[in-house]
Scaffold this active site. Structure first.
Site, PDB file in Angstrom:
ATOM      1  N   VAL A 183       1.037  -1.248   0.116  1.00 14.52           N
ATOM      2  CA  VAL A 183      -0.186   0.152  -0.059  1.00 14.52           C
ATOM      3  C   VAL A 183       1.055   1.175  -0.233  1.00 14.52           C
ATOM      4  CG1 VAL A 183      -1.698   1.206   1.266  1.00 14.52           C
ATOM      5  CG2 VAL A 183      -1.702  -1.160   1.360  1.00 14.52           C
ATOM      6  N   GLY A 205       4.644   6.177 -18.203  1.00 10.89           N
ATOM      7  CA  GLY A 205       4.965   5.014 -17.439  1.00 10.89           C
ATOM      8  C   GLY A 205       3.983   4.847 -16.082  1.00 10.89           C
ATOM      9  N   GLY A 259       6.756   3.661  -7.970  1.00  9.85           N
ATOM     10  CA  GLY A 259       8.098   3.775  -8.702  1.00  9.85           C
ATOM     11  C   GLY A 259       9.145   3.080  -7.834  1.00  9.85           C
ATOM     12  N   LYS A 316      -5.950  -2.135  -1.734  1.00 12.38           N
ATOM     13  CA  LYS A 316      -5.266  -1.318  -1.038  1.00 12.38           C
ATOM     14  C   LYS A 316      -6.047  -0.721   0.367  1.00 12.38           C
ATOM     15  CE  LYS A 316      -2.126   0.284  -4.407  1.00 12.38           C
ATOM     16  NZ  LYS A 316      -1.714   1.231  -5.261  1.00 12.38           N
ATOM     17  N   ILE A 370       5.527   4.919   1.026  1.00 10.13           N
ATOM     18  CA  ILE A 370       4.904   5.679   2.136  1.00 10.13           C
ATOM     19  C   ILE A 370       4.840   4.807   3.258  1.00 10.13           C
ATOM     20  CG2 ILE A 370       3.143   7.147   2.823  1.00 10.13           C
ATOM     21  CD1 ILE A 370       2.328   7.856   0.148  1.00 10.13           C
TER      22      ILE A 370
HETATM   23  N1  LIG Z   1       5.873  -0.908  -9.913  1.00  9.30           N
HETATM   24  C1  LIG Z   1       5.589  -0.142  -8.962  1.00  9.30           C
HETATM   25  O1  LIG Z   1       5.873   1.151  -8.941  1.00  9.30           O
HETATM   26  C2  LIG Z   1       4.898  -0.792  -7.727  1.00  9.30           C
HETATM   27  C3  LIG Z   1       4.680  -0.132  -6.627  1.00  9.30           C
HETATM   28  C4  LIG Z   1       4.426  -0.628  -5.435  1.00  9.30           C
HETATM   29  C5  LIG Z   1       3.846  -1.944  -5.590  1.00  9.30           C
HETATM   30  N2  LIG Z   1       4.238  -2.616  -6.670  1.00  9.30           N
HETATM   31  C6  LIG Z   1       3.969  -4.196  -6.520  1.00  9.30           C
HETATM   32  O2  LIG Z   1       5.223  -4.837  -6.676  1.00  9.30           O
HETATM   33  C7  LIG Z   1       5.228  -6.069  -7.427  1.00  9.30           C
HETATM   34  C8  LIG Z   1       5.939  -5.970  -8.634  1.00  9.30           C
HETATM   35  O3  LIG Z   1       5.620  -4.866  -9.574  1.00  9.30           O
HETATM   36  P1  LIG Z   1       6.244  -4.550 -11.022  1.00  9.30           P
HETATM   37  O4  LIG Z   1       5.830  -3.389 -11.308  1.00  9.30           O
HETATM   38  O5  LIG Z   1       7.927  -4.745 -10.713  1.00  9.30           O
HETATM   39  O6  LIG Z   1       5.874  -5.711 -11.826  1.00  9.30           O
HETATM   40  P2  LIG Z   1       6.297  -6.329 -13.370  1.00  9.30           P
HETATM   41  O7  LIG Z   1       7.242  -5.064 -13.795  1.00  9.30           O
HETATM   42  O8  LIG Z   1       5.294  -6.622 -14.175  1.00  9.30           O
HETATM   43  O9  LIG Z   1       7.306  -7.691 -13.091  1.00  9.30           O
HETATM   44  C9  LIG Z   1       6.817  -8.850 -12.737  1.00  9.30           C
HETATM   45  C10 LIG Z   1       7.843  -9.721 -12.733  1.00  9.30           C
HETATM   46  O10 LIG Z   1       7.285 -11.072 -12.571  1.00  9.30           O
HETATM   47  C11 LIG Z   1       7.733 -12.038 -13.344  1.00  9.30           C
HETATM   48  N3  LIG Z   1       6.903 -12.904 -13.719  1.00  9.30           N
HETATM   49  C12 LIG Z   1       5.595 -12.608 -14.132  1.00  9.30           C
HETATM   50  N4  LIG Z   1       4.872 -14.040 -14.141  1.00  9.30           N
HETATM   51  C13 LIG Z   1       5.752 -14.852 -13.773  1.00  9.30           C
HETATM   52  C14 LIG Z   1       5.573 -16.341 -13.501  1.00  9.30           C
HETATM   53  N5  LIG Z   1       4.518 -16.846 -14.007  1.00  9.30           N
HETATM   54  N6  LIG Z   1       6.601 -17.085 -13.009  1.00  9.30           N
HETATM   55  C15 LIG Z   1       7.687 -16.260 -12.897  1.00  9.30           C
HETATM   56  N7  LIG Z   1       7.927 -15.025 -12.954  1.00  9.30           N
HETATM   57  C16 LIG Z   1       6.980 -14.098 -13.474  1.00  9.30           C
HETATM   58  C17 LIG Z   1       8.236 -11.054 -14.487  1.00  9.30           C
HETATM   59  O11 LIG Z   1       9.036 -12.089 -15.197  1.00  9.30           O
HETATM   60  P3  LIG Z   1       9.829 -11.616 -16.724  1.00  9.30           P
HETATM   61  O12 LIG Z   1      10.631 -10.549 -16.319  1.00  9.30           O
HETATM   62  O13 LIG Z   1      10.627 -12.620 -17.006  1.00  9.30           O
HETATM   63  O14 LIG Z   1       8.741 -11.194 -17.742  1.00  9.30           O
HETATM   64  C18 LIG Z   1       8.747 -10.088 -14.049  1.00  9.30           C
HETATM   65  O15 LIG Z   1       9.940 -10.106 -13.850  1.00  9.30           O
HETATM   66  C19 LIG Z   1       3.544  -6.073  -7.834  1.00  9.30           C
HETATM   67  O16 LIG Z   1       2.988  -6.899  -6.707  1.00  9.30           O
HETATM   68  C20 LIG Z   1       3.223  -4.371  -7.653  1.00  9.30           C
HETATM   69  O17 LIG Z   1       1.709  -4.368  -7.489  1.00  9.30           O
HETATM   70  C21 LIG Z   1       4.827  -2.075  -7.779  1.00  9.30           C
END
Ligand SMILES: NC(=O)c1ccc[n+]([C@@H]2O[C@H](COP(=O)([O-])OP(=O)(O)OC[C@H]3O[C@@H](n4cnc5c(N)ncnc54)[C@H](OP(=O)(O)O)[C@@H]3O)[C@@H](O)[C@H]2O)c1
Length: 441
Positions: free
Chosen positions: A136, A191, A307, A209, A140
């Protein structure tokens, strides 16, 4: 941090936006003089999905794997960090990690919102930690304060802007008069929005959240499907102009309130906030979480809600907490049960949305002729809805229509919904455009 402590092996599931940043930090940026306990971590294995993908950060050879078993069945890995996102396969991997006696850190709001209660019990039985600060508000602090520093308070309410995508879009519409679709596409190009931003725009992400925050605040398990949600797709630039005339801003708010010992409100929808409210000043992709406790009063945490770098700030804090416990008990699999398990205790009902009582903003196009306002007042009066203000705008001489913006005094949701239906059936009402709830303070 003494370097003679045994290394703690970490397995990372997922190396996308956040996972890559975490991997780079753990492999290249930790130093003995840095934050405590981090230099004793050894990132042993990283699970990815697509091994042909070009990555912004390339870890040393031998660390990447396509096989989850290399992490889940490795007895030397004590901490599993899940950064895959989505419900499946993340929930299965987290469950298996806990059952294998591994501590888990996750940023996954969907998994924690839907399965936090079950996973928490499981972790308690296994004697491991389940930590989710980044789920969440990105970087923060929100989870930690609810569990620790505000724990003496009875939490009375939480109001939050916890979806950066929608806040970015609403800020563009409010500050630059940008139409909804252009604002969505700008968010995507920068993005701030995914290719398919449905979960954000419809309020689903914010509801996950809110479910986590409310579960912790009210010591319960709030099923996210019980949260009323309404997205931002019905809003037009005009609504922001009228909002400003009324001294208000429009924000997608996640709101939960304690009504009595057994009932809470839990809803996500656009709301018209007074311009003087601190939440009105949260612009762009920022997030803010306002928590109202009986002892502390109102506290607000605001900052970057997403981010890669802000998010790993929260992930690393969870890892440090676990590493500290492991280090101090000097065993790889510490049996210390973390206090996250205090949550999920009471059964609480969510007040049905139809019983909500609040003020409303209505925008409608009507025939530009005498008597129409009287007809509207009659419909609303019959439902016990009292009109607080009327603004008449945009008279169109050609179609002989005008736009009316009406605000009401407090009324129930059921009566306002009924009024909208009745108004739509009047011949003099050409189009019902929009209803937005008002939120005070
Ligand atoms: N992005 C943000 O700013 C942010 C902020 C707060 C919280 N979050 C949370 O952090 C988490 C990750 O977010 P993200 O933005 O980093 O996601 P993302 O960029 O979509 O990365 C997801 C990763 O998971 C891997 N993956 C997907 N399906 C898979 C599977 N079946 N088996 C193994 N690996 C798998 C992907 O592999 P490949 O690289 O090989 O495709 C990729 O490396 C999420 O829960 C999101 O809600 C993100």
């Amino acid at each position: 941090m003494p370097s003679d402590y045994p290394k703690i092996n970490v397995g990372l599931l997922g190396m996308g936006v956040v996972g890559s940043r975490l991997a780079k930090y753990l492999l290249e940026e930790t130093t003995c003089s840095g934050p405590p306990f981090l230099s004793n971590l050894n990132l042993k294995s990283i699970l990815i999905n697509d091994s042909r993908k070009q990555r912004s950060f390339q870890p040393p050879s031998g660390i990447l794997t396509n096989d989850p078993e290399e992490i889940l069945q490795d007895p030397t890995i004590s901490i599993v960090v899940e950064l895959i996102g989505g419900e499946y396969p993340a929930i299965d991997f987290i469950t298996r990690a806990i059952n294998a006696g591994k501590h888990v850190v996750t940023a996954n709001k969907e998994v924690i919102a839907k399965h936090g209660s079950v996973l928490s019990d499981l972790a308690q039985k296994a004697g491991v930690a389940l930590k989710f600060e980044a789920s969440v508000g990105g970087g923060i602090p929100a989870i930690g304060p609810l569990i620790h520093t505000l724990s003496a308070n009875q939490i009375l309410s939480i109001r939050a802007i916890i979806n950066g995508t929608t806040n970015f879009i609403l800020s563009k519409m409010a500050n630059e008069n940008m139409d909804f679709l252009s604002a969505v596409s700008e968010a995507q190009s920068l993005g701030f929005a995914e290719a398919n931003p449905k979960n954000d725009l419809e309020g689903t992400d914010a509801a996950y959240k809110l479910a986590i925050l409310a579960s912790l605040a009210f010591h319960t398990f709030l099923d996210p499907s019980k949260i009323y949600r309404e997205g931002i797709e019905g809003l037009e630039v005009k609504d922001f102009l009228y909002a400003h005339e009324l001294g208000r801003e429009i924000k997608l708010l996640a709101i939960t309130k304690r009504l009595d010992g057994k009932t809470i409100e839990a809803r996500v929808h656009p709301a018209l906030l007074p311009i003087t409210s601190p939440l009105s000043k949260i612009d762009g992709a920022s997030n803010a979480i306002e928590i109202n406790g009986d002892l502390v009063g109102s506290v607000i945490f605001s900052g970057p809600g997403a981010g890669a770098t802000p998010t790993i700030s929260a992930v690393l804090a969870d890892i440090i907490c676990i590493a500290e416990t492991i280090t101090q008990t000097n065993t790889q699999n510490s049996a210390k049960v973390f206090d996250y398990h205090k949550s999920y205790l009471q059964l609480i009902d969510v007040k049905p949305m139809v019983d909500l009582r609040t003020r409303y903003y209505l925008r409608l196009n009507v025939d530009d002729q005498g008597g129409v306002l009287a007809q509207i007042a009659t419909v609303m009066g019959a439902l016990d809805i009292s009109i607080a203000s009327v603004i008449q705008k945009d008279n169109d001489p050609e179609s002989r229509t005008a736009e009316l913006v009406i605000t009401t005094h407090p009324a129930t949701e059921s009566s306002i919904q009924d009024a909208i239906k009745r108004l739509q059936s009047l011949e003099s009402i050409k189009k019902f455009n929009c209803m937005i709830r008002l939120e005070e303070g």
